[in-house]
Design an enzyme around this catalytic site. Structure first.
Site, short mmCIF file in Angstrom:
data_model
loop_
_atom_site.label_atom_id
_atom_site.label_comp_id
_atom_site.label_asym_id
_atom_site.label_seq_id
_atom_site.Cartn_x
_atom_site.Cartn_y
_atom_site.Cartn_z
N SER A 1 9.31 3.71 2.37
CA SER A 1 10.07 3.21 1.22
C SER A 1 10.57 1.79 1.52
CB SER A 1 11.21 4.18 0.89
OG SER A 1 11.85 3.84 -0.31
N ASP B 1 5.89 7.74 -9.04
CA ASP B 1 6.77 6.83 -8.31
C ASP B 1 6.69 5.46 -8.97
OD1 ASP B 1 8.11 5.26 -6.46
OD2 ASP B 1 6.96 5.93 -4.73
N HIS C 1 8.23 9.82 -5.29
CA HIS C 1 8.81 9.10 -4.16
C HIS C 1 9.69 10.08 -3.37
CE1 HIS C 1 9.74 5.30 -2.20
NE2 HIS C 1 10.99 5.68 -2.12
#
Length: 345
Positions: free
Chosen positions: A164, A288, A318
């Site tokens: 991320s 996502d 995500h």
């Protein structure tokens, strides 16, 4: 299946996990990111996440606490032997997270790839905005290149990795390495990474606005806290223009955004030139806001001649890689392992 779970999340195990979260909290939390209220309270809520724990060592992976001065580190070492070391940056939107929040992922990554994983407790925004976290990851890579106090016995076999926001830091550090401003690396492993400023015109941003672990609005909030005064406008028009300029760039051009509004080290997709980059392993989640930019970066790297292994996992959001172990996570790690091992061969 619970109606509280976004319909695009079709993976049954991931969906069941999110349904359990919804039953406990009353909704699928986008966390404090989508809430109203003072930033300090929202940040405090994120940082108090009770699910961030250090797991006990087992007969597959051991963990070793380390430090470079005041920079805390944790090494994950496969007990059966290892080849290469990945310097790893955790997720958390640059504003939350520590050595515990990606502990399970680091263990799984080390076990799957048979590489050491050196996790970095980098400084967080907004107290320490861009580029503090990146500079800390750079520092950790230099520490590893110097042997990390004996923990890294093959300093010529290094890579960067991150999840991320940590994937953003890893990609940016790979750009520094490419330019000769950081130690050389063999591979960059970018797991559901942030690679550009929020662009609400991207299809993946338009499609993922609510009822998800990460939403378009949440990404905007994280970005503003991380970049602060360096954020520039970050508009869709700026993003589109920067990407076009990047595609037209030459090797002689300096890595920079087309209009200077957003630093390339915060938005690696805006780099004008990627030729000579380290081989890349990039993972995207289908549900996502970040999925389109991950795919675009993979395409640009491949067009530059860089070896790329791109894995897009459909039906998952995500953060799926940091949920409790699921077939989806294990399948993705198995899929990327050959590329990581080849880089360290």
């Amino acid at each position: 299946m619970s109606d509280s779970v976004h319909p695009a999340i079709t993976d049954p195990d991931v969906r069941a996990h999110l349904a359990r979260l919804a039953a406990h909290a009353g909704t699928i939390p986008s966390g404090a990111t989508d809430a109203e209220g003072h930033d300090a309270a929202r940040i405090a809520e994120l940082r108090a996440n009770p699910s961030w724990v250090r797991l006990p060592d087992d007969d597959v992976v051991e963990s070793i606490d380390a430090a470079d001065g005041d920079l805390a580190l944790r090494l994950y070492r496969p007990r059966a032997g290892h080849r290469g070391t990945l310097v790893f940056a955790h997720g958390g939107g640059w504003v939350a997270g520590d050595l515990d929040n990606n502990d399970a992922l680091c263990r799984a990554l080390a076990a799957a790839t048979a590489a050491q994983v050196l996790s970095v407790d980098y400084r967080l925004a907004p107290e320490d905005p861009f580029p503090a976290g990146l500079d800390d990851l750079d520092r950790a890579l230099r520490f590893a290149a110097a042997g990390a106090g004996g923990l890294v016995t093959e300093p010529e076999l290094l890579g960067v990795a991150g999840h991320s926001a940590g994937g953003n830091l890893a990609a940016a550090l790979a750009l520094r390495s490419r330019a000769g401003r950081a130690p050389g690396i063999r591979v960059q492993v970018l797991l559901c990474p942030v690679l550009d400023a929020p662009d609400l015109d991207r299809p993946s941003y338009r499609a993922h606005t609510e009822n998800l672990p990460l939403t378009a609005r949440g990404m905007q909030w994280y970005w503003g806290l991380y970049l602060g005064d360096a954020a520039g406008s970050g508009s869709a028009a700026d993003a589109t223009g920067a990407r076009r300029a990047a595609l037209a760039g030459t090797a002689a051009e300096r890595d920079a955004d087309a209009d200077g509004a957003v630093p390339v080290e915060a938005a690696p997709l805006r780099a004008r030139e990627l030729t000579g980059s380290a081989p890349a392993v990039i993972v995207a989640a289908g549900v996502d806001p970040l999925s389109d930019e991950a795919e675009e970066y993979a395409e640009r790297l491949a067009a530059s001649g860089t070896p790329v292994e791109f894995v897009r996992r459909e039906g998952v959001p995500h953060l799926f890689l940091v949920f409790p172990s699921t077939p989806a996570r294990d399948a993705v790690l198995a899929a990327i392992t050959p590329a990581v091992q080849a880089a360290f061969a």
